[in-house]
Every structure is written in C-alpha cells, then in structure tokens.
Design an enzyme around this catalytic site. Structure first.
Site, PDB file in Angstrom:
ATOM      1  N   LYS A  17       1.081  -1.168  -0.119  1.00 18.40           N
ATOM      2  CA  LYS A  17      -0.027   0.140  -0.001  1.00 18.40           C
ATOM      3  C   LYS A  17       1.014   1.301  -0.055  1.00 18.40           C
ATOM      4  CE  LYS A  17      -3.997   2.231   2.559  1.00 18.40           C
ATOM      5  NZ  LYS A  17      -4.633   2.159   3.895  1.00 18.40           N
TER       6      LYS A  17
ATOM      7  N   LYS B 235      -2.187  -1.560  -3.776  1.00 22.26           N
ATOM      8  CA  LYS B 235      -2.916  -0.238  -3.677  1.00 22.26           C
ATOM      9  C   LYS B 235      -2.108   0.926  -3.763  1.00 22.26           C
ATOM     10  CE  LYS B 235      -6.394   2.023  -0.650  1.00 22.26           C
ATOM     11  NZ  LYS B 235      -7.018   2.225   0.655  1.00 22.26           N
TER      12      LYS B 235
END
Length: 302
Positions: free
Chosen positions: A175, A229
C-alpha cells in the site's frame, strides 16, 4: 487473452450514522454513503448481479473519534452493525472489512501516535482485537490495511486461537503513500489533521523491490491473499508480485482513479469503454480480483 467476469469484482460500500440516509459523496460522483437501515438497497443489487464480495468502510462521526481509535473496538460501531445486517439479510454474499484505525482516530492516522511517531507494536495489539470483533460479527475476509509491520502474523494467531480458522486474511501488503486517496479520505472523514505524514508507514512510490519483501513477509505470517494499492500507477508491482509468488493478488482501483475516469467520461474526454480498459489492465498484469467503485456498473454490463 484476458477478460473480466463478475467473479473478479469486489464492491466497496460506505456506511454512515443516522436513519433513512443515502447521500452522494461530492468528491466521488455516483457513489453514496448509506445508513445501516438502507445498506441492503445496494447489497441487494450486488447480490442480484452475483458480485461475490463487498467491502465495508465507515464514515465515523467526529464525536466518536479519539487519539486511540477506541471506536474500532466497539461491537456496535458502523462496520460491526453493517456486517450483522448484511449477513442477516444477504448471507449468500461475502463481507470484507478493513482492520485499521484511521476511520476512528481524531488525527486520521492508522495507528497510535506518540511524540509525532506512529507506534507500530502498540497499534498491532489493538488491530488484533479489532479483527476478532469483526470475525465474531460474521466478517468473512479480514483486510489489514494499516501497513504496520508484523500485524498479519498476530491477527492470524488471534483468529485461530478464537476459533476463527476459516476467516481469511487479505493483507494490504503493498500500500503506497499515494496522492490518489483524496476522495476516499473525504468519504470516510479521515483527512489528517496532524503534521505526521502517512509516508512514515506506507510505501514510498519510488520503490518496487520493497513490495516483494513486504509481500514475502505477509505470506510467511499467514496471509491468504495480498492487495496492491493503488491500481493503475502500480501495474508493474502487480505483475512483479504475481510473477514471484503463487498467491492470489488483489488490486484496489482507488477513489482518485475512479474520480478521474468518471469525470473524464462526464466531460467527454473519455468514453465508457475506458472503465473496462482500466480493469482489463489489472487482469493483464496478473490480478485475481479487483476492488472497484465501478463494480455494479461493470457487473450489469457483462
């Protein structure tokens, strides 16, 4: 060579306090927050088109936020009530919930702060308790999105110890500290008020080899699948992780990506085919599933 099916789609759903509420999010045109009594409006639509999994995100009132994110451990918080409601009315659909403190902290960060520093180990203790509560509510997939080191192993042990061996862990392993999260943070009210940047614990967008190390650690600790992400700016990371590990790789087409495509279509710069093109790029890179705000639209189309 590549295609999209409904089985590839995960639908994010925003929930908010109150009754009889369906309110559009200004920064995400076409996306709404639902009060718990109205959540089945959208879950029924997802079930009808056979979307297998929904992800719940809360817009926690400011009055329930504090520096410790205490509301995360409340069995009657928005996420817990949403899980119970969905499982009662739509037991056929899977439910995923993030394990993180940012929707519940007054400073908007994913962990406990002391002297302008996010405390990794102290935060993990709270996250493991949060995971157990969500599992007890009926959550099928626990998704640690906080990026604290070592949290997957602690959560896996806690789930197993509390007889939740079948609850799966989707770890946000890579992330990135991205500029593409803005509309989402407005949607859940987690825009940071402190001067601490999330770059102290989320990944540097200049790094790619670090993603391999992070994924390897999470797999070793017991992750069932991993999340990359954001999506479009990190296609190389999706492919690299898929090539290096025999594990399902999920991708999150985040709010900034959604809003750019949506606004592009609205202004005529893009057409509707751009949505499918963006999702196919994830599949082409090796993604097994996609969290996308376009899930309902695409499911209907295909």
């Amino acid at each position: 060579e590549n295609n999209i099916s409904v089985n590839d789609l995960i639908l994010p759903i925003f929930v908010t306090e109150g009754k009889n509420k369906i309110e559009e999010i200004k920064t995400m045109p076409g996306i709404y927050r639902y009060s718990i009594d109205k959540i089945n409006n959208i879950v029924n639509k997802a079930s009808k088109v056979k979307i297998p999994l929904v992800a719940i995100f809360p817009n926690t009132p400011k009055s329930k936020k504090d520096i410790f994110g205490s509301e995360a451990l409340n069995e009657n918080n928005l996420v817990c009530r949403a899980i119970r409601k969905i499982k009662k009315n739509n037991p056929e659909i899977g439910v995923m919930a993030d394990v993180a403190l940012d929707p519940y902290t007054s400073h908007g960060h994913d962990g406990i702060i002391n002297k302008k520093q996010v405390l990794n180990d102290e935060t993990i203790k709270i996250l493991s308790k949060q995971a157990i509560i969500q599992a007890e509510m009926g959550c099928d997939v626990i998704a640690p999105s906080d990026m604290m080191d070592g949290r997957v192993g602690i959560i896996r042990k806690s789930l197993d110890k509390n007889n939740h061996k079948d609850v799966q862990i989707l770890s946000y392993s890579a992330k990135y500290a991205s500029s593409f999260y803005g509309p989402f943070r407005n949607a859940i009210g987690s825009k940071q008020k402190s001067k601490i940047n999330k770059k102290t614990y989320q990944m540097n967008y200049r790094n790619s080899e670090e993603a391999i190390r992070e994924v390897a650690l999470d797999i070793k600790e017991g992750a069932d699948f991993v999340m990359i992400k954001p999506g479009l700016p990190y296609l190389d990371i999706i492919k690299s992780v898929k090539d290096n590990f025999k594990i399902p790789v999920f991708v999150y087409q985040v709010s900034g990506e959604y809003s750019m495509i949506k606004n592009g279509i609205k202004t005529g710069i893009l057409d509707n085919e751009s949505i499918i093109e963006s999702l196919i790029s994830f599949k082409r890179s090796g993604a097994s599933a996609i969290v996308t705000y376009f899930a309902l639209d695409i499911a209907k189309k295909i």
